[in-house]
Write an enzyme that holds these catalytic residues in place. Sequence first.
Site, mmCIF file in Angstrom:
data_model
loop_
_atom_site.group_PDB
_atom_site.id
_atom_site.type_symbol
_atom_site.label_atom_id
_atom_site.label_comp_id
_atom_site.label_asym_id
_atom_site.label_seq_id
_atom_site.Cartn_x
_atom_site.Cartn_y
_atom_site.Cartn_z
ATOM 1 N N CYS A 124 1.004 -1.255 0.022
ATOM 2 C CA CYS A 124 0.080 0.032 0.009
ATOM 3 C C CYS A 124 0.846 1.200 0.027
ATOM 4 O O CYS A 124 0.220 2.433 -0.488
ATOM 5 C CB CYS A 124 -0.932 -0.197 1.213
ATOM 6 S SG CYS A 124 -2.029 -1.454 1.314
ATOM 7 N N ASN A 162 -9.960 -1.003 -1.434
ATOM 8 C CA ASN A 162 -8.626 -0.751 -1.298
ATOM 9 C C ASN A 162 -7.773 -1.339 -2.541
ATOM 10 O O ASN A 162 -7.880 -2.532 -2.752
ATOM 11 C CB ASN A 162 -7.944 -1.513 -0.037
ATOM 12 C CG ASN A 162 -6.559 -1.462 0.302
ATOM 13 O OD1 ASN A 162 -5.771 -0.945 -0.609
ATOM 14 N ND2 ASN A 162 -6.125 -1.663 1.542
ATOM 15 N N HIS A 214 -3.835 6.762 1.748
ATOM 16 C CA HIS A 214 -3.883 5.414 1.243
ATOM 17 C C HIS A 214 -5.449 5.117 1.611
ATOM 18 O O HIS A 214 -5.845 5.181 2.932
ATOM 19 C CB HIS A 214 -2.928 4.232 1.671
ATOM 20 C CG HIS A 214 -3.429 3.141 1.719
ATOM 21 N ND1 HIS A 214 -3.820 2.610 0.340
ATOM 22 C CD2 HIS A 214 -3.427 2.052 2.363
ATOM 23 C CE1 HIS A 214 -4.009 1.328 0.324
ATOM 24 N NE2 HIS A 214 -3.952 0.963 1.614
HETATM 25 O O1 UT7 Z 1 -3.927 -1.299 3.300
HETATM 26 C C1 UT7 Z 1 -3.468 -1.747 4.587
HETATM 27 C C2 UT7 Z 1 -3.835 -3.085 4.773
HETATM 28 N N1 UT7 Z 1 -5.272 -3.112 5.341
HETATM 29 C C3 UT7 Z 1 -5.718 -2.464 6.336
HETATM 30 O O2 UT7 Z 1 -5.614 -1.481 6.783
HETATM 31 C C4 UT7 Z 1 -6.861 -3.100 6.964
HETATM 32 C C5 UT7 Z 1 -7.039 -2.791 8.442
HETATM 33 N N2 UT7 Z 1 -8.103 -3.595 9.045
HETATM 34 C C6 UT7 Z 1 -9.379 -3.564 8.697
HETATM 35 O O3 UT7 Z 1 -9.715 -2.797 8.095
HETATM 36 C C7 UT7 Z 1 -10.331 -4.163 9.482
HETATM 37 O O4 UT7 Z 1 -9.707 -5.101 10.676
HETATM 38 C C8 UT7 Z 1 -11.205 -5.337 8.911
HETATM 39 C C9 UT7 Z 1 -11.950 -4.567 7.766
HETATM 40 C C10 UT7 Z 1 -10.208 -6.302 7.878
HETATM 41 C C11 UT7 Z 1 -11.829 -6.276 9.901
HETATM 42 O O5 UT7 Z 1 -12.775 -5.251 10.556
HETATM 43 P P1 UT7 Z 1 -12.836 -5.850 11.952
HETATM 44 O O6 UT7 Z 1 -13.971 -4.843 12.684
HETATM 45 O O7 UT7 Z 1 -11.609 -5.618 12.685
HETATM 46 O O8 UT7 Z 1 -13.360 -7.272 12.394
HETATM 47 P P2 UT7 Z 1 -12.738 -8.418 12.941
HETATM 48 O O9 UT7 Z 1 -11.770 -8.837 12.122
HETATM 49 O O10 UT7 Z 1 -12.496 -8.021 14.353
HETATM 50 O O11 UT7 Z 1 -13.965 -9.412 12.978
HETATM 51 C C12 UT7 Z 1 -15.337 -9.151 13.529
HETATM 52 C C13 UT7 Z 1 -16.216 -10.357 12.968
HETATM 53 C C14 UT7 Z 1 -15.515 -11.660 13.017
HETATM 54 O O12 UT7 Z 1 -16.575 -12.781 13.389
HETATM 55 P P3 UT7 Z 1 -16.947 -13.102 15.103
HETATM 56 O O13 UT7 Z 1 -15.383 -13.816 15.555
HETATM 57 O O14 UT7 Z 1 -16.943 -12.062 15.836
HETATM 58 O O15 UT7 Z 1 -17.730 -14.232 15.189
HETATM 59 C C15 UT7 Z 1 -15.264 -12.010 11.742
HETATM 60 O O16 UT7 Z 1 -15.294 -13.268 11.401
HETATM 61 O O17 UT7 Z 1 -16.376 -10.011 11.650
HETATM 62 C C16 UT7 Z 1 -16.278 -11.123 11.055
HETATM 63 N N3 UT7 Z 1 -15.910 -11.103 9.374
HETATM 64 C C17 UT7 Z 1 -17.082 -10.786 8.639
HETATM 65 N N4 UT7 Z 1 -18.021 -10.746 8.639
HETATM 66 C C18 UT7 Z 1 -18.856 -10.514 7.572
HETATM 67 C C19 UT7 Z 1 -14.684 -10.611 8.861
HETATM 68 N N5 UT7 Z 1 -14.773 -10.323 7.834
HETATM 69 C C20 UT7 Z 1 -16.284 -10.506 7.525
HETATM 70 C C21 UT7 Z 1 -16.882 -10.247 6.345
HETATM 71 N N6 UT7 Z 1 -18.366 -10.216 6.301
HETATM 72 N N7 UT7 Z 1 -16.407 -9.779 5.287
#
Ligand code: UT7
Length: 332
Positions: A114, A289, A259
Site C-alpha cells: 500500500c 483498497n 491510502h
Molecule cells: O491497506 C492496508 C492494509 N489493510 C488495512 O489497513 C486493513 C485494516 N483492518 C481492517 O480494516 C479491519 O480489521 C477489517 C475490515 C479487516 C475487519 O474489521 P474488524 O472490525 O477488525 O473485524 P474483525 O476482524 O474483528 O472481525 C469481526 C467479526 C468476526 O466474527 P466473530 O469472530 O466476531 O464471530 C469475523 O469473522 O466479523 C467477521 N468478519 C466478517 N463478517 C462478515 C470478517 N470479515 C467479514 C466479512 N463479512 N467480510
Amino acid sequence: MKNSKIVGMGHFVPEQVVTNFDLEKMMDTSDAWIRERTGIETRRWIRPGEHTIYGLGYNASKLALERAGVDASEIELIVFASVLADHGFPGGGCFMQEQLGIPGVPAIDIRNACSGFTYALSIADKFIKTGTYKTALVVGAEIQSTGIDRTTRGRDISVIFGDGAGAAVVVATDDPQKGILTTHMHADGRYAKKLWCDWPSIHYTPAVKQVFDDPEHNFPHMDGRYVFKHAVTRFPEVIMEALQATGYTIEDLDLVIPHQANLRITEAVAQRLGVPMSKVFSNIQRYGNTTAASVPIAMSEAWEQGLIKDDALVCLASFGGGFTWASLLVRF
Ligand code: UT7
C-alpha cells in the site's frame, strides 16, 4: 538543486463494478457489515483476462501524460509500483515501458504494497532533485481480484480489495516553493507476516513442491485488527513528520490524501490529527483498497474534482504491508 513538481495525474479502473450485494452471493457476508466496518460500497474487479497490471498502469499513464501535456518520448525514468505482478519476473515497469514505446528508459519496480506509490514518488523525487532526470512517470497499478480467496474463508480480505491504476508525471522545476517539499519513508519487517502472501514463492515452485491448492500459502492473509491499530498510529505520525520537517502545521494543509485502507482508519486518523473530514480525500466507497494504486487514483480524482488548486498544500500518506508507511508534502 532542482525541485520536482507533479504536472499531471491520471487514473484508470476496470469497467466491472462489484457491489457488496454481489459479494453476498459468493460468501457469507453482508452489505451492512462491509459498509459499517470498512465504508466500502463497490469496487472494480477485472473480468477474466480483461487486463494486465501493467496495462492498467499504461492506461492511467496515458491520461496523466495527456493532462500534463508531456509526450511519452520525454520520459526519462519510470517508477512502477505494484505489490502483485503479472509474471514471476520481470516486473510491470518493463512491460509498460514497452507499451509506451520508449526503449532504453530505466524502469524501476517497487513492491511495497500500500506504500508502493508513495515510495515510488519519493524515489522519482530524489532522481529529479539531484538533476539525474528531468521527467519521470510514477505509476501505482494493481489487480487484486484474481489473487484473493472469494469464499467465506477469505472474506476479511476479499471484500476490501479492488483493481485499478493511477499515475503521475513529475518534472524538474527551478521554483523552490513548488513541488514535492519533503518525503518520509519507513518500514518495520517485524510485522511482515501480519499482512502477507506466501505465494508466489521459491518454496512452492513446480521444481520444489506441489502445493498450489493450499489456501494457507496461495492467498493473502491479514491480522486485520493488528494492522488497523498500527495504521491509526503510523498515519498521523508520518503526516506530522512531514509537517515538522517543513515548518507547516495541520491548519496549513489544504488536503490530506491517505491510502484508502478503510474509511474507519481514515476517520480515526483525521480525528487524531484534528483535521476535518472535508479536508481528507476518500473514494474507498467506490473502489475499495487498491493497494499501490489507491493514492494515485485518489490524487487524480481529487484533482478532477477541483480539490487540488494551484498553490494547494497537499499531504500524501500511506500505510500497509511490510509494514511500510510514508508521507510526502506537496505544494501544487
Ligand atoms: O491497506 C492496508 C492494509 N489493510 C488495512 O489497513 C486493513 C485494516 N483492518 C481492517 O480494516 C479491519 O480489521 C477489517 C475490515 C479487516 C475487519 O474489521 P474488524 O472490525 O477488525 O473485524 P474483525 O476482524 O474483528 O472481525 C469481526 C467479526 C468476526 O466474527 P466473530 O469472530 O466476531 O464471530 C469475523 O469473522 O466479523 C467477521 N468478519 C466478517 N463478517 C462478515 C470478517 N470479515 C467479514 C466479512 N463479512 N467480510
